[in-house]
Every structure is written in structure tokens, then in C-alpha cells.
Design a protein around this motif. Structure first.
Motif, mmCIF file in Angstrom:
data_model
loop_
_atom_site.group_PDB
_atom_site.id
_atom_site.type_symbol
_atom_site.label_atom_id
_atom_site.label_comp_id
_atom_site.label_asym_id
_atom_site.label_seq_id
_atom_site.Cartn_x
_atom_site.Cartn_y
_atom_site.Cartn_z
ATOM 1 N N UNK C 90 0.842 -1.060 -0.137
ATOM 2 C CA UNK C 90 -0.067 0.041 0.053
ATOM 3 C C UNK C 90 0.738 1.291 0.076
ATOM 4 N N UNK C 91 0.057 2.293 -0.185
ATOM 5 C CA UNK C 91 1.327 3.556 -0.157
ATOM 6 C C UNK C 91 0.847 4.920 0.481
ATOM 7 N N UNK C 92 1.474 5.879 0.866
ATOM 8 C CA UNK C 92 1.022 7.008 1.643
ATOM 9 C C UNK C 92 0.362 7.864 0.618
ATOM 10 N N UNK C 93 -0.479 8.555 1.042
ATOM 11 C CA UNK C 93 -1.253 9.656 0.157
ATOM 12 C C UNK C 93 -1.914 8.855 -0.910
ATOM 13 N N UNK C 94 -2.461 7.871 -0.681
ATOM 14 C CA UNK C 94 -3.174 7.042 -1.459
ATOM 15 C C UNK C 94 -4.782 7.726 -1.850
ATOM 16 N N UNK C 95 -5.025 7.682 -3.112
ATOM 17 C CA UNK C 95 -6.400 8.366 -3.475
ATOM 18 C C UNK C 95 -7.335 7.696 -2.537
ATOM 19 N N UNK C 99 -10.893 11.104 -0.152
ATOM 20 C CA UNK C 99 -12.143 11.702 0.263
ATOM 21 C C UNK C 99 -13.017 10.596 1.252
ATOM 22 N N UNK C 100 -14.150 10.816 1.775
ATOM 23 C CA UNK C 100 -15.038 9.906 2.317
ATOM 24 C C UNK C 100 -16.258 9.393 1.435
ATOM 25 N N UNK C 101 -16.320 8.116 1.712
ATOM 26 C CA UNK C 101 -17.387 7.332 1.070
ATOM 27 C C UNK C 101 -18.702 8.243 0.596
ATOM 28 N N UNK C 102 -19.096 8.819 1.689
ATOM 29 C CA UNK C 102 -20.500 9.243 1.215
ATOM 30 C C UNK C 102 -20.164 10.590 0.388
ATOM 31 N N UNK C 103 -19.080 11.375 0.246
ATOM 32 C CA UNK C 103 -19.020 12.079 -0.744
ATOM 33 C C UNK C 103 -18.893 11.528 -2.068
ATOM 34 N N UNK C 140 -13.065 3.056 0.345
ATOM 35 C CA UNK C 140 -12.224 3.944 0.857
ATOM 36 C C UNK C 140 -11.637 3.569 2.162
ATOM 37 N N UNK C 141 -10.623 3.984 2.363
ATOM 38 C CA UNK C 141 -10.026 3.811 3.925
ATOM 39 C C UNK C 141 -9.444 4.995 4.570
ATOM 40 N N UNK C 142 -9.243 4.915 5.760
ATOM 41 C CA UNK C 142 -8.633 5.974 6.684
ATOM 42 C C UNK C 142 -7.466 5.876 7.130
ATOM 43 N N UNK C 143 -6.787 4.771 7.419
ATOM 44 C CA UNK C 143 -5.469 4.655 7.573
ATOM 45 C C UNK C 143 -4.554 3.655 7.050
ATOM 46 N N UNK C 144 -3.603 4.078 6.418
ATOM 47 C CA UNK C 144 -2.938 2.994 5.513
ATOM 48 C C UNK C 144 -1.970 2.104 6.152
ATOM 49 N N UNK C 145 -1.805 2.402 7.351
ATOM 50 C CA UNK C 145 -0.723 1.472 8.055
ATOM 51 C C UNK C 145 -1.766 0.410 8.617
#
Lengths: 199, 199, 199, 199, 199, 199, 199, 199
Positions: C90-95, C99-103, C140-145
Motif C-alpha cells: 500500500x502507499x501513503x497519500x493513496x487516493x 475523500x469520504x465514501x459518502x462524498x 475507501x479507507x482512513x489509515x494506510x498502516x
């Protein structure tokens, strides 16, 4: 053009290189750099210059700090050698943040050194430190971004540095191999959707 | 070996590089260099090292002189960062020989600077100079071979530098692009049969 | 050796390359990679392999996520094509964190798309999503680690992946150009004496 | 230009690279690629792009097939990341043609796997398959030219892909190292005077 | 252009190279060089020419001296082969300054050679030396700058050299790897503030 | 090894190069070459040596002839500078064969030069030529193979050249770019079946 | 330009290369070369072309001779494949001059071969030789310059070769590595003053 | 080793190269190649040899066919020049398959050529063709794999080719840039699961 004319021109160039200082020729970029002496700070690569081949006067000490020696060196190049720009580079993971002043002073004392009596400059006994200031003279620091920003101000305001000189300060990130301005870390903005400011 | 093991090993290397100072890893050559900040002094090329890529801590100031800042920097690297050798480089046609002290002091005074009151280190008011010593603090010199030889002694004898550290001093010739020991110029021995010692 | 023998041997090599899959020859490193499709993730360079020239089967999707397609692809290579190791990047600053799922769901609806009725796989109507799950399907996710660490577990425990397969997960830092294990950022340890753990 | 201005401009470029997604910057070619994960398919070389260094979002799975994951990834890049072109690459001698579905399903059952109960996506239990469809979900196929042509249509007609997106499909020939459109093989036209259309 | 025309043109070039002298074609730079035969004198590099590939006629002897052979060679090239410029190179630390004439003559006599009777040119008994001049004929010298300056005059004034020929003389410094005019040593001006002319 | 030791060793090497002659160090190959000054004779390439970088003393004059100057130069290097081998190179299409002596002498006289009175060596009036020998002194020749073979004998038998010196002579073919021994031309043996000795 | 358009254009180029002959595309230089099969004749280098990469049709046989096969091949390329120039290359030291016809015929007879009855073309019994002509059919020759010049005439006058075709003949010198026209050897003009035409 | 010895050895090598045929030295690989003259057939690259720099005798004609000229050339090299292996290369999309014989003959007749009376070999009137065989002499063919296989047999069985010679035949695919044995096309096995033999 005869070969004679060409050889004369070649010799003239060589003379201008070797006798630069006495002929009043400035360095190529009219630049003075203050950087840490750390082995992970590639000054030329970081700045995109060839400091060792004519581009700049490169001052380096422990920390890349604006000491009295830095002021002396900058004063000479800006007032007498034609320099018109100053760039200061500090770096992350600097040795100056790797310990507290007290730890170092205690270690020196344990080696038998009387830190209050030591002559700081072996060629200049006229230079002295108020008693008890030895630890402060070591100049350990705690936040590299703050130090970098503060040093730009020191130089801009010092009476021995002419007002027209351009001054900027930068942080070299040893962990990325890139330069950044103080107080702006790209790496802080990339790890979670919160850091990325997702809406 | 699985790719997993290889990636773990690669990461370990990267960590060791970036976190050197806090992990107590010395520079590659356990070396501290003191050199002039002159733009014609290519330190890495002169010494055959890669100072900017891990080999050495490279201190540079106007003249390549053993100032209090040089002592501070050398003290840190020799006592706390694992350094065991010191190399000092001065160079011919140094700007420090391009004028007399009086000329410089007069020029600064004409710019309106009160040289006796100026605070030398903007971050350390505790550091002071005996009145009338400003000119000496600039450290102009008259013979590069003598300066180089003398500085080796300063460092060898300074209480803040451990005794086991190896110290040597060298002159970089800007006119030849070569290093030489102080007081031995190859160029003096080649121009006439007398210089060559013909029998 | 006659040229005839050499040409026969050359032809045999070429046949082994072109007909690998039907002859039962695995990829060179017996490796399956799962990585994000991001344009800043240089998979071969990051892993030190030549994935495009025989070394690995490289699966990539939005996020580098373990979807049903990832399971299908990994199942095929591990059970039928001889693969024995899995690496997830995985990578930092991933697309997927931008954004949030709702958006996103709202934006699609505003374009007139009925997200609850859309056929996800145009060639497999048998694959369906419980109503209301479309947003979750976008992943969509919130924390890449955290995502990276969790995915290693998913793969280790999935019934379609053989137990003997080695699995590891890594984060590619787009801001440094380096790979790191989840939850260990070198850059966090370098900026202040506190981060560096000065004593 | 002062060095300060140059360093500021360099830093801006670096920031634009690392923070692309949150700043709304598309990939260089506004391109999404769907390709097989096969180790003999050099995507960048085949397309003449630098996909790993900014040019494209590269999706890869077993077969280079338009699955629900492919739709998810294409939907994200075309609707939210600025992509305007889609290129699909299948290839000759694909592993997806190396066996019949029944053979694979039987082999998995023999390993003790209950293919009708397995959770396909370990992170999305909401995604389910109609009973008896597991074999179809594997997506083995029998003719690569037909598959490629059909997939172009799937993408063109899918509601989650905007209509203005350019779509094309190509076959990579592992036996020649060249790309061709579906249903046109240069190699078929060269072997006999009949194939060459001699008059 | 047909290949025939191209091959004819290529052949013409080759003929012009090989038959230069009989076709009256001068060397490329219309240049004659007189240099010492010393192994540390890289003539082409020193002059920035390709003497060995068409640029110049390069005469070399012990010392780079204007002997009768030098006059013969220069006379031929300037009067009959189209040469219009002469460059003379002497060098520091020349073997011609490494001993005194007497030392050499004595050494030869000790080997049993009758230096007054030896035929100097084995093919030209008509060439003779006044008795007692053998030592002078060896042409040891004591100051390379003086020799170089004097030789330029010899050539300018010799009746066998046309007046319009450009003549210059240079010293190659083996200790620096650079050329300089006679009587101007950059190295003399760089070592002390006195040499540098500090005010 | 400390850097100090390495720098001392480097300096020693440099001194040995620059002061070779006065320290009694021979050239690398203990070689003296006598070659024509022609611009088509690449001496280093022809011999496979680096004459200009330490390998040999390279004497060159019009024709590559054993004149009194050649004897002087060879005598010095063989008796005093440690040389032990001599190689002589003449070449085809030499300017020394491009005209007859009479033609040249007449041309000089027409320019107003009194060839019987001219002082041959401007620095050595003691060197004289028997009247009427001027033309012979120019040393035009008619057959390069004969000249080359004869010169080897001149050198072998000259009293000023020690007997143990190895001597050989070669012809450089400007038309082929190759060296050959005198009196053996590969090109003569290849053009008809008669030349090839067909049976 | 979309990537789709670029890939279409790339494919078109590849098709034009592979299907050249059936699409009526000539070779790049519209050139037919006839050369000897000798291993010392580098055809591309000699002509400055890339014959093996599209530039020419290169016919080669023992001797580089205009046989019936050469006529057949030239007829095809000039009348049907768009060729407009013919270059013939013979070479010095050709094997065809290395023996006399009788020697060869005798050697074959001694091996038990009936040279009068052998079928020359194993696929064309209709091709026959008048009895006793076998030796002549081998085509040994005695003078390469004459053969080359004669062959140019054969081709110019043959009814199967169109009149507008440009024809030239050249000799490759294996001893120099250069091409020359027949009957002109640079090497003949360089060895004595007589050959050089000295006046 | 003295330079003299080295130059003698160099000259010997050069002589051995230039005079190979008359000294009885074979080509480096003792190889004879028969290949088509087509501009898309890079013989050296295809075989991995340096045919133009000593490795092989390379015969080439229209088609790469075993004509009487091929037999003549192979006979010479195998019986008299030391060759011991024969490699035949035909290629796909050969011009010899681009038209039918009748089409060509008609086209020549329309240009006014009397194909039954033309003298095939301009230097050998003794070589004749049975009337009506002109079309067959052109040697157009219909299947390159069959032709290649058949030619190997022709050569193996021809009385002028010694029995111990190794013979093999290969097809160069212009569409892939690879060599293959006759009747085995990798490209046929890769396009559908049927071709791949899926079970």
C-alpha cells in the motif's frame, strides 16, 4: 585564430582561476552557504550547485549554526569577496539534538576537563566566555525547524552583514533526501484521510 | 532468501543511515576535516573521500582555521560521535592573505560599524572579546605553510581533543590542483639546474 | 559445439519463455505482488525485482486491496502456477484516503447513477451486493498502516490461499521514495530532541 | 534568479508530486490501463509509457479481465482522478486458457475447499455469488481475441464509466514481443504463397 | 545521391589523406611544433590539438631545442609543406638541467669514448664540430625560462624560416600539468600575503 | 590505514612523477623512439604505448632520420636516463621522398638564401658543414624500406649507443594504418593468382 | 494524441516491415549488392549501409561473381521488388585466386567424383553444362581488378537487367580494410620517390 | 618482453588475417551459411555469429536456395577452405512466395524479353537450360517450411559435399525476429485454450 592566440587565452583563464581572490573575482554564484558538518548532508546535491568547483563559499560547523565564526566568515565574503546571497541548511536527525547539554557537560567533566577554564580558541585568548556558559556554548538544540527559522533572522539583523544580502533557510531531511522550508513537512500530510483532509 | 527477508534487510539499512546519530553509528571513516570555505577547494576530490555521502564530518570556515567553533565541532565529533582522525586543509592564494587586518577594520568602520561593540555570536552574548581585539578575531594571516603547521599543534594539544586522535595538516595548491605537506613545494625544485641540484 | 546445437538450444529457451504457462513453468521468483494502481508506485524499483520481465505476477487495483478479484488471482497463481510468496504494497497519500465514501456516493448519484442497481461485473451477473453496500464496496479507507497490517492477515487466513505461502505487507512512501513496514515511520524519529530520545 | 527562488520552485514541484491526489492533479497521460498480471507482459514497454513514474494508473489481475474490481478502479479514476482514456491488454498464452474450469474446481475440491461456501472478499461479506457460480467466477476463457474485443464493449457500455472516455483493446503476443489489435495476426499472413495472396 | 556517388566521394577522401604530401596538402593547422622528447610532456593535450591525427608536424628532441635538425625540419615544413605557425615547448624539470656538462663528458670518457673523434651524424661525415665543442653540442642548460625565450628569437631570425611565420614559446610545468609563458609562474604569486601583494 | 598515511603515499607518488629525472627514475618502458614528424603518424597508436604519459622518450624529426640530433638524444637517454630499447619508425608517402634534393636547393636559392653560408644551428656556430654539402644535409631519400633497414645498423654500430640496447626498425603504412617490417608488404601478395602463388 | 492512436500507428509500422514484399515496399536504398562470401568482407561496414536492417538485398557467393544465380536474383529485385542500383564488390586475396582450376578438378576426381556427370542444381535437372566445362564452371580467376571491371559490363548489358539501373564495381582490400575502384591502388603510389613522382 | 617482440607478434597476426586463404587458414567457425538476400534477414544477429568479421562464409541469393551457384560455393569451402558445417536459413514472407511463376514470366515477356533464348550466365555460355524451363529456373515456391526441410536433404546427399559436414536448416520469422526449425511455429500454440491443449 593562431594557436598562439588560443594558448594565450587559455593561460589567461587559468590565471583568473588561480588568482581569483587577489584579482577581486567573486565566486560564480556570489553565494555563501552555512551548513551542518554532518556526513549525510550532501551540500552540492541538495542545492544543485557545484560548491567545490567555483560556485560558492561553503561554511560548515556542528549544527550548521550561526556562531561567531559563521559571522566572521560571512562578514568577510559579503563585505570583501563580492557575495550577495546567504543560504542556511540545517537537517533532521542532527547530532545537536541527540543528547541534552547536561549529559555532555557531565561526560566531559568525568574525563577530567575543567570546562570553565578551557581556552576556547587556541590562537585567541582574548575571546572569553562568561563563567557557567560552557554548556550553552556547545549549542545543543531541541527543534530543528525553530532553529532554522531563528537563524535566518540572526543573519538578516546582524550589523556585520550588509542589508542587501538575500537570506533563506532550509531543512535537509536525511530520511527523504530532500530539502524543505522550516515548519512544512510533506510527510505529515500523507498518512491518513484526516492528514489528507478528506471531505 | 524470500523477498520478505530481503525487504526487511533493505529497510534495516535505510534506518541505520537515517538514524545514525541517535543509534551511535560513527561516520564511515571516523574522520573530521577542517578546511577553508574557498570555492576552489574541492574537499572530497582533494582527500579521495566521499565526505558528502557518509565518509566524514567536514568543518569549513574562512581560512580553514582552528577557531573556538572548530574546537566545539571537533570536541563533539571526537568525544561523542566516534571520530578518531583529524585532517586540516589550508590552501594557497587564500583570501585570508589577500589584505592586511588594518585595511579591513578601517573599511568596516567607514561603513559605520562600531567593531568594538558588535555582538559576535547573535545567539550567545556570553561570548566576548577583549576590547581592541576585533582585528585579531578576523584572523588574517601572512604565510599559509606556517599557519598549517601551527594548527596541527593547536589541535594535538587542546584539552577538549582526546590524545589518541591522529592529526595531520595539508596545503591545497589552487595553482596545481594538488595537496602537499606544509613547507614542501614540488614546484620549487624544477625550474633551473640549481633548483634541480645538478652535479 | 556445432552452431546447429547452439541454435537448437536457443530455440528451446525461447519456447520455454513463450509457452511457460502450458508447460507448467512458474515465474522466476515464485512471487505474487498485490499493489495499488497509483502512478507514483514503481513496483519493480520498490521491490528490486524485474516483474515485467519474468520475476513475478503483479496484481494491481485501486488501493492495492485484497478484493475478491485479488483472491481469485492469488488463488490461481498459488494453487496452479507455482507461486510461493505474497507481497502486499500500500502507499501513503493513496487516493483511497482522499475523500469520504459518502462524498463519492453522493457525487455518483448526482450524475444519475442508481448505485443500488448497477451490475458490478459486466460478465458475471451472478455476483451481487447486499442492498446498501455499494459505498462499502468502493473500499475507501482512513489509515494506510492499519489497512496494510490487516490485509496480511486476510491473506494468511483465506481458505483459497495455501498455508505454506510466505506473506508480508509494506508501505511505499510517495514522499520519500522508500518502502517501510506498517506502523514504523523513520521520519517520525528525527525532528526534535524529544523524537530522537535525547538523554 | 537567486538560489532562494530556485529552491522554492524545486520544493513546489516535489510537493505537487507527493500530494497529487489530494491536490486534484491527474496522472500525466490521464490514462487507466487494464492488463494481465502475467510475468511476460511488460506493460510500460508494450505501451511506450512510464506507468510507474507518473504516466498512468495500471490495474492488473489474472487475465486482464473487466471484473467488479476493475469497474471499481476504473470508476474511481475516471470520475474522481481526471482519467480520460482506457487501454485494455490481454495476451497470448494466457494462463486463463491453460486449463478448463472443471479441472480447476475439481482440484480445489480435492484439497478440501468448499467452493460454494468460501467468502470471496475477506473484507466484504456483503458480496456474494449465486450458488454453483464459483467456476464461472474464476473466469477461465477459450479465445483471447474474442475476450479482448468483448471487454472493450463492456467498458464502453458500463454506467459507472463516463461516455467521453476513449477505450481500446490490444493483444500482447508473448511469442513476438509485440502488440496487435484483436483478430489481426501478422504471423498468419507470411508462411505460404497462399497466405501471402500470391497472384 | 546514389551509393556509387557516395563511395566515389569516400575514396577521394581516403586518397587525399594517404597522398597528402605528393598532392601538396598541408597539415590541418599549418603548424610545426618543437617539443622535448620527455615522457611527461603530452604534446596533444598541452596544445589542445590532435597532432597524431593530421593537425601538426611535431618535432621532438632532447630538450625541445632549436638544433640544426630542428632548423632542417622547420625549413622543410615552412618552405615546402605549407606550414605557417611555429610553437616551441620546453618543460620544467627537464633532464637537460639534471647534470652539468662536465659530469656527462667525464662519464662518457670513462666508458672509453673519444668524444673529439666521434662521427656525430652516421650518414653525414661532412658535418663536423670544432675540436673541444663536444660538451657544448650536448646542450645542457641551466634555466628553462631563459632557454625558451631565447629559442623564439633564434627561429624568428633564422634565414631558412620565412618571415611571415608566427612563432611563440611556452613552458610545460610537469608539476602542475599546465602550460605557461616563460618568466611567469602563477605558483609564485600565491603562498604568502607578500606574494599576493596584500595592502 | 589512516587518511594521513594515504595522503602521504599519494604525495610521494606525485613527487616521483614530477621529479623523475633528478631522482634517476627511467621512463616506464625504458624506451626511446625515433619517428617522423609527419601528421599521419600516430606514434602511440602505432606502437601500442602511452608515450605521452610516461612510457617512452619520443624523438621526432623530418623523416624519422638518425641525424646528429638523434644521436645526441639517444646518447643522453641510453647512457644517463636508463633507456634500454630503441624503435625507429619511418613511413610510406614521407615528404622526404616527395621531391629531389636539387629541386629544393634551387627553390631556396631563388628565395635569396645563400645555402653555403647559412649557420645551421643558431646556438652552436662550432657545428659546420663541408662546403657543397647543404643538399645532402637536407637528407631527402628515395626508398623508405632501404632507409629504415640502414638506420637500424647506424644505431647498432654507433659508439655513443651502448651495445646492450635492443634496436628494431619499422615502416608505418599511411595507406593502411599498420606497421610492417622493412621489405615486407602484405599488399604485394594479394592481387592476382600469381602474387598469391596459386598452384 | 490519445494512446490509442499512437498504438494504431505503431502497429501499422510493424505491419509494413513484416509484410513488405506482399505490400510492394522496396528495400530502403533500392539497392542490390553482389559480394564475395569471404569472412573478411564486412559488407555493411564497407558500404556504410545497414544491409541486414532494411537497406539492401545482399547477394553473396564464392568470388562475388555474376553467375546465373546472380542474374536470377538481380532480375527479381530490379524487375519486381523496386531496386534501382547495383553495387558489385570483389576483394583482394580472394580464395578464387588461391589455386588453378586444374588443381581443383584433379583433387575432386581423386575423391572419386565424376565431374562431368554431377547434377549441378539438385532441384533443377533441366540446367546442364556442356561436357568438359566443369572446370570453367568453378570460375577460378587470376586478376581481381580485371574481373571486377568486366562484371560491371556483364550486368549493364544483360537483357534481364533494366537499362536505368545504376551499376558500379569496387575492390575491397583485405590488407587495408578499405574499398577502391578497380585498377587504382593507393598503396602503389607511396613507397619510393619514383612511385611518388618526385621532381 | 621487449617492444620489438611485441611488434613482431602483432605483425604476424595481421599477416595471418590478410593472407588467410593462401596460408590455408579456415574461417573461425569452419562454417558456411546459405541465406536469403532479403533486407529483413540479419544473418549475424540471427545466428549469434560475426560472419563479417571472420566467423563464416555467408552465401546469399534470392530465396536462400540451393542452386548450382550454392553448390559451387559450398563445394569450394568444404573441400578446399576447411569448412565443416552448413546452416541454411529461409524466412517467412519471402519474396519467392509473393507471386506465381506464370505472373512473372508473363511480365518479363511483356517487356520484350525472349526468356527461352536469354544467356543465363554472361560469362559461361556452356551453361544451358532445357527449353521451357525458364519459369522453373526462377524458383518461386509455395511453402517455406517444406522448402527449408527439402534443402537440408539436397545438401546432405550432393556428391560435391563431403559426408562428414554437419547440415541444419532454419526459418527466420520476419514477424517475430526469431529463428525456428521448419514445421514448428511457437505462435500456433498460444491463441486459444484449444491451441494450448487445455485439459
Amino acid at each position: 585564430m593562431s594557436l598562439k592566440q588560443q594558448l594565450e587565452s587559455d593561460f589567461e583563464s587559468r590565471k583568473h582561476w588561480a588568482l581569483r581572490r587577489q584579482m577581486g573575482i567573486p565566486n560564480n554564484r556570489r553565494l555563501w552557504v552555512c551548513a551542518c558538518m554532518d556526513e549525510r548532508l550532501p551540500v552540492d546535491e541538495a542545492l544543485g550547485i557545484r560548491g567545490d568547483h567555483g560556485d560558492a563559499h561553503v561554511f560548515r560547523n556542528a549544527g550548521g549554526l550561526i556562531t561567531d565564526d559563521a559571522i566572521r566568515s560571512a562578514m568577510l565574503t559579503c563585505n570583501f569577496f563580492g557575495t550577495e546571497e546567504i543560504v542556511i541548511i540545517n537537517h533532521t536527525e542532527c547530532g545537536m539534538m541527540s543528547a541534552h547539554t547536561d549529559t555532555l557537560v557531565r561526560a566531559l567533566r568525568e574525563k577530567g576537563i575543567d570546562v570553565d577554564k578551557v581556552q576556547l580558541d587556541p590562537d585567541l585568548p582574548e575571546l572569553t566566555l562568561r563563567e557557567g556558559s560552557f554548556g550553552k556554548w556547545i549549542k545543543m538544540f531541541s527543534d530543528v525547524d525553530e532553529v532554522c527559522a531563528r537563524q535566518v533572522e540572526y543573519v538578516r539583523n546582524h550589523p556585520l552583514i550588509p542589508d542587501h544580502v538575500t537570506v533563506s533557510g532550509w531543512i535537509w531531511e536525511v530520511e527523504t533526501g530532500h530539502l524543505r522550508p522550516p515548519h512544512f513537512r510533506v510527510g505529515e500530510k500523507v498518512n491518513t484521510n484526516k492528514a489528507m483532509g478528506a471531505k
